[in-house]
Design an enzyme around this catalytic site. Structure first.
Site, PDB file in Angstrom:
ATOM      1  N   ASP A  12       0.423  -0.608  -1.383  1.00  0.00           N
ATOM      2  CA  ASP A  12      -0.228   0.304  -0.442  1.00  0.00           C
ATOM      3  C   ASP A  12       0.489   1.648  -0.380  1.00  0.00           C
ATOM      4  O   ASP A  12      -0.149   2.702  -0.315  1.00  0.00           O
ATOM      5  CB  ASP A  12      -0.268  -0.314   0.954  1.00  0.00           C
ATOM      6  CG  ASP A  12      -1.312  -1.411   1.084  1.00  0.00           C
ATOM      7  OD1 ASP A  12      -2.131  -1.559   0.163  1.00  0.00           O
ATOM      8  OD2 ASP A  12      -1.291  -2.132   2.102  1.00  0.00           O
ATOM      9  N   GLU A  48      -5.658  -2.872   7.566  1.00  0.00           N
ATOM     10  CA  GLU A  48      -5.472  -1.486   7.140  1.00  0.00           C
ATOM     11  C   GLU A  48      -4.656  -1.455   5.855  1.00  0.00           C
ATOM     12  O   GLU A  48      -3.803  -2.321   5.620  1.00  0.00           O
ATOM     13  CB  GLU A  48      -4.757  -0.659   8.214  1.00  0.00           C
ATOM     14  CG  GLU A  48      -5.574  -0.421   9.480  1.00  0.00           C
ATOM     15  CD  GLU A  48      -6.684   0.588   9.295  1.00  0.00           C
ATOM     16  OE1 GLU A  48      -6.732   1.262   8.243  1.00  0.00           O
ATOM     17  OE2 GLU A  48      -7.521   0.698  10.208  1.00  0.00           O
ATOM     18  N   CYS A  49      -4.897  -0.425   5.047  1.00  0.00           N
ATOM     19  CA  CYS A  49      -4.193  -0.299   3.770  1.00  0.00           C
ATOM     20  C   CYS A  49      -2.837   0.371   3.911  1.00  0.00           C
ATOM     21  O   CYS A  49      -2.064   0.398   2.963  1.00  0.00           O
ATOM     22  CB  CYS A  49      -5.047   0.489   2.783  1.00  0.00           C
ATOM     23  SG  CYS A  49      -5.340   2.190   3.315  1.00  0.00           S
ATOM     24  N   GLY A  50      -2.571   0.961   5.046  1.00  0.00           N
ATOM     25  CA  GLY A  50      -1.316   1.685   5.240  1.00  0.00           C
ATOM     26  C   GLY A  50      -1.527   3.157   5.482  1.00  0.00           C
ATOM     27  O   GLY A  50      -0.650   3.845   6.023  1.00  0.00           O
ATOM     28  N   LEU A  51      -2.694   3.670   5.112  1.00  0.00           N
ATOM     29  CA  LEU A  51      -2.969   5.090   5.268  1.00  0.00           C
ATOM     30  C   LEU A  51      -2.968   5.511   6.728  1.00  0.00           C
ATOM     31  O   LEU A  51      -2.575   6.625   7.070  1.00  0.00           O
ATOM     32  CB  LEU A  51      -4.325   5.417   4.629  1.00  0.00           C
ATOM     33  CG  LEU A  51      -4.615   6.871   4.298  1.00  0.00           C
ATOM     34  CD1 LEU A  51      -3.567   7.442   3.362  1.00  0.00           C
ATOM     35  CD2 LEU A  51      -6.002   6.997   3.686  1.00  0.00           C
TER      36      LEU A  51
END
Length: 267
Positions: free
Chosen positions: A126, A235-238
Site C-alpha cells: 500500500d 482502506e488502501c492507506g491513501l
C-alpha cells in the site's frame, strides 16, 4: 451562496465543526463552488470511480477546470485505465499521473519488489503503490487542498466522514463534496448526465481498485464489500495516517533487509 471566507487550515476544531455543519446543508455543486473560491492549489484526486467522475462532471458543468491527480498503482484493471483516458477526453482536465517510485510498468514493479507483494506484505504494498506516489504528487504539485469522492455510505472508516477534513501533521485539506450521498444517488447522476463510468460497474463491481483485490459485489452486500474481501481492511492507506503508514513501511523494510543479511552472510 453562503460566504465562508476563512481558510480552513487556520481553523481550530470548533470552527471546522461549524463550517462542516454549514457545508453539510449545501449541495455538492455548492461545496465545489466554495472549494474553488477558497483554495489556491486545489486538485482533484481520483481513481476514476463513480463518485470521482460525478465530481469531474459537476466541475465541468460549472465551467471549471481543476487538475486531476491519478495514482497509477500499475495494478489497475484495463477498464480503469481506459476510463481515465475517456474522462480526460470528455472533461479536458490536466491529468497528473504518478506511479510507484522507480517503476514505469508492472514488470518494473515485480523486478523491484517481487511477485505478489500485496499478499506477502500489504503494508509495504500500500505504501509503495499508493501512499508514496501520492505524497510525491502533493509535494511536487504544491497541493494545498484535494477533492475526493469518498462518501459515508461506503461505510468502514468512511462512515463518519465530514465534508471537510484537515490532515493532522500536514495541514492538507481534503474536501468530500459527496460525503452525504448514497451509491444510488451517484448512479442516478451518472445515468442522467451520461457521465463516463467504468465498464466493470455493469458486471457487478461497485467499487473498483487493483485487479487482485477487487471482486463484484453480491446482492445485499455493502458497496465496498468487493474490496479486500475476506479481510478486515477497508482502506488502501491513501486516507490513513500518513506518518503511521510511513513508519510501518520503514520498519518492515528494515526488518526485511535484516532478514536478507542474515540469510546471506558476507564471506
Amino acid at each position: 451562496m453562503p460566504s465562508l471566507a476563512t481558510p480552513v487550515p487556520q481553523l481550530d476544531g470548533s470552527q471546522l465543526e461549524h463550517i462542516n455543519e454549514r457545508l453539510a446543508r449545501m449541495s455538492p455543486e455548492q461545496v465545489l463552488e466554495w472549494a474553488r473560491a477558497t483554495f489556491d492549489g486545489l486538485f482533484q484526486e481520483t481513481a476514476f470511480g463513480p463518485s470521482g467522475n460525478v465530481i469531474s462532471d459537476m466541475l465541468h458543468a460549472q465551467g471549471a477546470s481543476v487538475p486531476v491527480i491519478f495514482v497509477d498503482t500499475l495494478h489497475h484493471f484495463d477498464e480503469t485505465l481506459d476510463l481515465a483516458r475517456r474522462s480526460q477526453d470528455r472533461y479536458g482536465f490536466k491529468l497528473h499521473t504518478f506511479r510507484p517510485d522507480g517503476c514505469a510498468t508492472r514488470a518494473d514493479f515485480v523486478a523491484k519488489h517481487g511477485d505478489e507483494l500485496w499478499a506477502r506484505d500489504d503494508v509495504v504494498y500500500d505504501y509503495a503503490v499508493k501512499v508514496e506516489p501520492a505524497r510525491r504528487a502533493y509535494e511536487q504539485l504544491q497541493v494545498r487542498a484535494l477533492l475526493t469522492g469518498r462518501r459515508r455510505s461506503q461505510k468502514g472508516d468512511r462512515a463518519q466522514l465530514q465534508v471537510v477534513e484537515v490532515e493532522s501533521g500536514t495541514g492538507l485539506v481534503k474536501i468530500n463534496p459527496l460525503a452525504t450521498w448514497s451509491f444510488q444517488q451517484v448512479w442516478t447522476y451518472l445515468r442522467a448526465n451520461e457521465v463516463p463510468y467504468n465498464a466493470l460497474l455493469d458486471q457487478g463491481y461497485k467499487s473498483v481498485g487493483d485487479y487482485h483485490s477487487t471482486r463484484p459485489v453480491k446482492d445485499g452486500e455493502d458497496e465496498r464489500a468487493g474490496r479486500w474481501a475476506g479481510t478486515n481492511k477497508t482502506e488502501c492507506g491513501l486516507h490513513k495516517d500518513y506518518f503511521a503508514m510511513r513508519a510501518a513501511f520503514n520498519a518492515r523494510t528494515k526488518e526485511r533487509e535484516a532478514n536478507v543479511a542474515v540469510a546471506s552472510p558476507v564471506a
